[in-house]
Design an enzyme around this catalytic site. Structure first.
Site, PDB file in Angstrom:
ATOM      1  N   GLU A 179      -5.585  23.379 -27.119  1.00 43.59           N
ATOM      2  CA  GLU A 179      -5.553  22.734 -28.438  1.00 43.59           C
ATOM      3  C   GLU A 179      -6.684  23.210 -29.344  1.00 43.59           C
ATOM      4  OE1 GLU A 179      -7.735  18.486 -27.659  1.00 43.59           O
ATOM      5  OE2 GLU A 179      -5.861  18.883 -26.612  1.00 43.59           O
ATOM      6  N   SER A 222       1.041  19.961 -19.522  1.00 45.20           N
ATOM      7  CA  SER A 222       0.400  19.114 -18.513  1.00 45.20           C
ATOM      8  C   SER A 222       0.782  17.658 -18.699  1.00 45.20           C
ATOM      9  CB  SER A 222      -1.118  19.260 -18.583  1.00 45.20           C
ATOM     10  OG  SER A 222      -1.636  18.689 -19.783  1.00 45.20           O
ATOM     11  N   GLN A 223       1.294  17.302 -19.895  1.00 47.72           N
ATOM     12  CA  GLN A 223       1.683  15.913 -20.142  1.00 47.72           C
ATOM     13  C   GLN A 223       2.809  15.464 -19.223  1.00 47.72           C
ATOM     14  OE1 GLN A 223       2.512  15.659 -24.338  1.00 47.72           O
ATOM     15  NE2 GLN A 223       0.344  15.599 -24.914  1.00 47.72           N
ATOM     16  N   LYS A 231      -2.138  12.872 -38.508  1.00 48.72           N
ATOM     17  CA  LYS A 231      -1.566  12.714 -37.173  1.00 48.72           C
ATOM     18  C   LYS A 231      -2.627  12.279 -36.170  1.00 48.72           C
ATOM     19  CE  LYS A 231       1.452  15.337 -34.026  1.00 48.72           C
ATOM     20  NZ  LYS A 231       0.888  15.043 -32.716  1.00 48.72           N
ATOM     21  N   ARG A 243      -3.589   6.962 -23.797  1.00 51.50           N
ATOM     22  CA  ARG A 243      -3.577   6.664 -22.358  1.00 51.50           C
ATOM     23  C   ARG A 243      -4.033   5.226 -22.118  1.00 51.50           C
ATOM     24  NH1 ARG A 243      -3.994  11.986 -22.764  1.00 51.50           N
ATOM     25  NH2 ARG A 243      -3.359  13.373 -21.054  1.00 51.50           N
ATOM     26  N   SER A 285      -4.045  23.069 -19.678  1.00 51.95           N
ATOM     27  CA  SER A 285      -4.707  21.823 -20.114  1.00 51.95           C
ATOM     28  C   SER A 285      -5.067  20.890 -18.969  1.00 51.95           C
ATOM     29  CB  SER A 285      -3.807  21.077 -21.125  1.00 51.95           C
ATOM     30  OG  SER A 285      -3.444  21.910 -22.188  1.00 51.95           O
ATOM     31  N   SER A 301      -6.225  11.159 -27.255  1.00 55.92           N
ATOM     32  CA  SER A 301      -5.792  11.225 -25.865  1.00 55.92           C
ATOM     33  C   SER A 301      -6.234  10.004 -25.085  1.00 55.92           C
ATOM     34  CB  SER A 301      -6.342  12.503 -25.211  1.00 55.92           C
ATOM     35  OG  SER A 301      -5.835  13.650 -25.857  1.00 55.92           O
ATOM     36  N   GLY A 341       3.534  14.242 -28.748  1.00 56.85           N
ATOM     37  CA  GLY A 341       3.839  14.578 -27.368  1.00 56.85           C
ATOM     38  C   GLY A 341       3.517  13.455 -26.405  1.00 56.85           C
TER      39      GLY A 341
END
Length: 455
Positions: A336, A189-190, A433, A35, A217, A31, A114
């Site tokens: 998650e 929330s993405q 992944k 970002r 999230s 994450s 995602g």
């Protein structure tokens, strides 16, 4: 260290020979890495990501930005790389990100990530030229309509054949007007993070107003805000006294940053679970004292399930007591973590109820249906509820645990395998992944004669 061997289609999950006692260095946060890549690509000057995660999702993000013109140079210090272990290591690695004029035509492969499929369409709207987005078959089924509709409301032109999903093309015009937009982000929330990450580059910035059911999230939105502020963006949030469910980003230049990526705390979950399941002890180095990562909630959740933890300068040490207790917990902010918690709960001494995670039906797979089916086929007693799972522990037996190309189902299966003989994990390679060489790390944890491996 030699190359990891090819993984079998059915991986025999090893049974723990006793209480584990290991130190496991997990790789960087997916994450934070993804970002950080987006923010660096949109900055006004070059920046650095140090100890980034190298996994399928992050490499897809990096390659997508390259296709749009961003320079990403990968380096590794010789002193660190020689002892860093597998090819997934982030120990001495650094990526230098060099912003450039975003442009098409280009095609972005999102895989089933995602963050890539949602964070990059706003970036593509700022590019000069068309950017096509495509990915794995499962990516066509994952929710994207909220981002598409919001971008159109902010001035973007998108062709998705009215599917509200992939594949699609964003026709970048070199800029985006921005402004106010309403969005229902209750499925991910993405959606909110996607708009916020690029918003400082919009002509008017953005005001994102969430309308709909409760946002899942939230720690990931707080992570987005924290990282935006770290590169100089002005962000107003509900937590800072603003309106509920409203985020505002002021237009302005983003600064280049030298960022060290934290370990991925959610990927530490199976190793902490191993301590709980075996009554052993596992240390995760470099666990941050303060973080926005949802995986930090494991300290409280796994302690409630029968363990104890200590955070020191060396990292987090988690110790199992030899007993596992059931739990009734709302996981809405940390969904998650649900597969790993469900695995532990299936081995507990009392029932568990996991609530607030209806949105997991829209993740890499329908995680609630998958966990119910796979645990029950091993002899478990799991009932799917409207927003989660009810788990009544039963003696489990061996069998094939299908993973549906979902990395967190694969690691959950490995946790079950510590206590149940004969668990065969289908396609354990899907853990790549977000967690390179998981099988190697798992084997090293269970074999103290082998020096601890860095991922």
């Amino acid at each position: 260290m030699t190359e990891s061997p090819a993984l079998p289609a059915l991986w025999p999950a090893p049974v723990a020979p006793g209480a584990v006692d290991a130190t496991v260095t997990v790789p960087g946060s997916k994450s934070v890495t993804n970002r950080g890549l987006v923010l660096a690509a949109l900055s006004s000057e070059p920046g650095w990501l140090r100890r980034p995660l190298r996994s399928r999702d992050t490499l897809l993000m990096a390659e997508a930005l390259r296709t749009m013109g961003v320079g990403i140079e990968e380096t590794a210090s010789s002193s660190s790389s020689s002892s860093s272990g597998s090819s997934g290591s982030s120990g001495g690695e650094a990526w230098r990100i060099i912003p450039a004029g975003l442009h098409g035509p280009a095609t972005v492969d999102v895989g089933n990530a995602g963050t890539v499929m949602r964070f990059l369409p706003p970036v593509a709207a700022l590019a000069d030229g068309p950017i096509r987005f495509d990915g794995d078959p499962r990516s066509y089924e994952r929710p994207l309509g909220g981002v598409i509709d919001a971008l159109r409301a902010l001035g973007a032109r998108i062709d998705d054949d009215n599917r509200g999903a992939l594949p699609m093309t964003v026709f970048g015009g070199g800029a985006l007007e921005g402004g106010r937009v309403e969005i229902d982000a209750s499925s991910s929330s993405q959606f909110v993070s996607a708009l916020l990450l690029s918003a400082a580059r919009f002509n008017q910035g953005v005001e994102v107003r969430h309308v709909g059911a409760a946002l899942p999230s939230m720690p990931h939105i707080r992570m987005t805000v924290d990282m935006l502020r770290g590169v100089g963006a002005q962000v107003d949030t509900p937590e800072a006294g603003g309106e509920p469910n409203v985020w505002r980003v002021t237009p302005g230049a983003l600064l280049g940053r030298d960022l060290v990526v934290e370990p991925d705390l959610s990927n530490a979950q199976p190793f902490l679970a191993a301590a709980l399941v075996t009554g052993g002890r596992v240390t995760i180095p470099d666990w941050p004292e303060r973080t926005t990562q949802p995986g930090d909630a494991l300290r409280e959740i796994f302690t409630a399930m029968g363990g104890s933890c200590e955070l020191t300068d060396q990292g987090l040490t988690f110790t199992g007591s030899g007993r596992i207790h059931g739990i009734d917990v709302d996981l809405g902010e940390v969904g998650e973590l649900t597969p790993g918690i469900a695995a532990v709960a299936a081995l507990a001494d009392s029932p568990s109820t996991l609530r607030g995670v209806a949105h997991l039906r829209l993740h890499e797979t329908d995680r609630l249906a998958a966990l119910t089916k796979e645990l029950n086929e091993l002899g478990g007693d799991v009932t799917e509820t409207a927003d989660g799972l009810h788990i009544r522990p039963r003696p489990l037996h061996g069998g094939i645990f299908h993973t549906y190309e979902d990395h967190r189902l694969a690691t959950a299966a490995a946790v079950i395998g510590l206590a149940v003989e004969g668990i065969e994990v289908e396609n354990v390679a899907t853990t790549g992944k977000t967690l390179p060489d998981f099988p190697g790390l798992w084997t090293d944890m269970l074999n103290p004669a082998v020096p601890a491996r860095r991922a």
